[in-house]
Design an enzyme around this catalytic site. Sequence first.
Site, PDB file in Angstrom:
ATOM      1  N   SER A  18       0.816  -1.208   0.000  1.00  0.00           N
ATOM      2  CA  SER A  18       0.000   0.000   0.000  1.00  0.00           C
ATOM      3  C   SER A  18       0.853   1.263   0.000  1.00  0.00           C
ATOM      4  CB  SER A  18      -0.901   0.000   1.246  1.00  0.00           C
ATOM      5  OG  SER A  18      -1.636   1.197   1.341  1.00  0.00           O
ATOM      6  N   GLY A  69       1.171  11.560   4.614  1.00  0.00           N
ATOM      7  CA  GLY A  69      -0.029  11.995   5.301  1.00  0.00           C
ATOM      8  C   GLY A  69      -1.285  11.324   4.797  1.00  0.00           C
ATOM      9  N   LEU A  70      -1.111  10.109   4.236  1.00  0.00           N
ATOM     10  CA  LEU A  70      -2.248   9.295   3.805  1.00  0.00           C
ATOM     11  C   LEU A  70      -3.113  10.004   2.757  1.00  0.00           C
ATOM     12  CD1 LEU A  70      -3.136   7.914   7.337  1.00  0.00           C
ATOM     13  CD2 LEU A  70      -2.118   6.609   5.466  1.00  0.00           C
ATOM     14  N   ASN A  97      -6.745  -1.144   1.158  1.00  0.00           N
ATOM     15  CA  ASN A  97      -6.221  -0.685   2.442  1.00  0.00           C
ATOM     16  C   ASN A  97      -7.196   0.328   3.035  1.00  0.00           C
ATOM     17  OD1 ASN A  97      -4.523   1.401   4.139  1.00  0.00           O
ATOM     18  ND2 ASN A  97      -3.316  -0.466   4.081  1.00  0.00           N
ATOM     19  N   ASN A 125      -5.265  -0.592   8.361  1.00  0.00           N
ATOM     20  CA  ASN A 125      -4.081   0.100   8.852  1.00  0.00           C
ATOM     21  C   ASN A 125      -4.281   0.465  10.320  1.00  0.00           C
ATOM     22  OD1 ASN A 125      -1.924   1.754   9.418  1.00  0.00           O
ATOM     23  ND2 ASN A 125      -2.213   3.115   7.668  1.00  0.00           N
ATOM     24  N   CYS A 128      -2.813   4.345  12.680  1.00  0.00           N
ATOM     25  CA  CYS A 128      -3.373   5.692  12.743  1.00  0.00           C
ATOM     26  C   CYS A 128      -3.672   6.091  14.186  1.00  0.00           C
ATOM     27  CB  CYS A 128      -4.659   5.765  11.921  1.00  0.00           C
ATOM     28  SG  CYS A 128      -4.382   5.563  10.157  1.00  0.00           S
ATOM     29  N   THR A 191       5.973   1.299   8.702  1.00  0.00           N
ATOM     30  CA  THR A 191       7.222   2.047   8.835  1.00  0.00           C
ATOM     31  C   THR A 191       7.552   2.398  10.283  1.00  0.00           C
ATOM     32  OG1 THR A 191       6.033   4.122   8.490  1.00  0.00           O
ATOM     33  CG2 THR A 191       6.998   3.061   6.545  1.00  0.00           C
ATOM     34  N   GLY A 215      12.443   0.507   3.704  1.00  0.00           N
ATOM     35  CA  GLY A 215      13.532   0.102   2.827  1.00  0.00           C
ATOM     36  C   GLY A 215      14.477  -0.892   3.467  1.00  0.00           C
TER      37      GLY A 215
END
Length: 301
Positions: A18, A69-70, A97, A125, A128, A191, A215
């Site tokens: 996503s 920021g989605l 997602n 998700n 948040c 992340t 990454g």
Amino acid sequence: MRVTVAGVEFRSPVIAASGTFGYGVEFEEIISLDKIGGFVTKGLSREPMAGNPAPRIIETAAGMMNAIGLQNMGVKAFIAEKLPKLKQISDTVVIANVFGFTIEDCLEVIQALNDAPGIAMYELNASCPNTSHGGMVFGTDPPQLWELVARCKGASKRPLMVKLSPNVTNIGLMAQVAADGGADAVSLVNTFVSLAIDVETRRPRIANITGGLSGPAIKPIAMRMVHEVSKAVKIPVVGMGGVVRAEDAVEFMMAGATAVQVGTASYADPRAVENIANGLKRWCAAHEVAEVRALTGAALL
């Protein structure tokens, strides 16, 4: 090369993550969607969101930081504008997602998607902040995570995969909470909260101050977390975090993942997901692995 996650069959265990693959249609002329396992849409919210101000993405040593920021077009526009095109160009597995800043936000998105064709499952998700409860991130607080998952599962007509935050002290516990709440699968890791400073200006390199690190730099930590979660729950685990070549996918699967997601690699090479999927097939042939699913949990740990 086929694997099954929460009752959904994928032609390959390599899935586009996503936020790195748009809504799928943007990649139709770049890669063959029929060669990859599937893809996860950008996070979909109840209403459109513009995201954070720039700069909101930077390169780091062995990875990148982002604070997008989605940003997204909103669930209604996705259903009206993107889904019909997806049905025309491919039969690949589409995972939607879902996110929100309250549980009710998430429920509205799921309810809108329930009647939309062409979606195989949802990825919730859990990273948040819950704005109705002081901003505590859903995925870092067990009671809040359980309530989020339980209520979303109750509203969902499709399998529900929960994307876990790595910014916790016990990822295995959070996976157990998600499973207890009714999750059909978990994906990890999202992340890591991070910071970068411009030493000349003495200001943050990201306008939002902090961002999410992804990454190859996070791969060893993500690997450890995938292994811990695979031992803590009985539901399928989808691993991610630094997958840039076929051997990375093999490593995640050996640690306990049923499938993997590819994210940051697509920024360096838009064909990364397809290349990794093809490379995994070649690796299995070269190592006489008749069924890729046999790699799951195969590490001698």
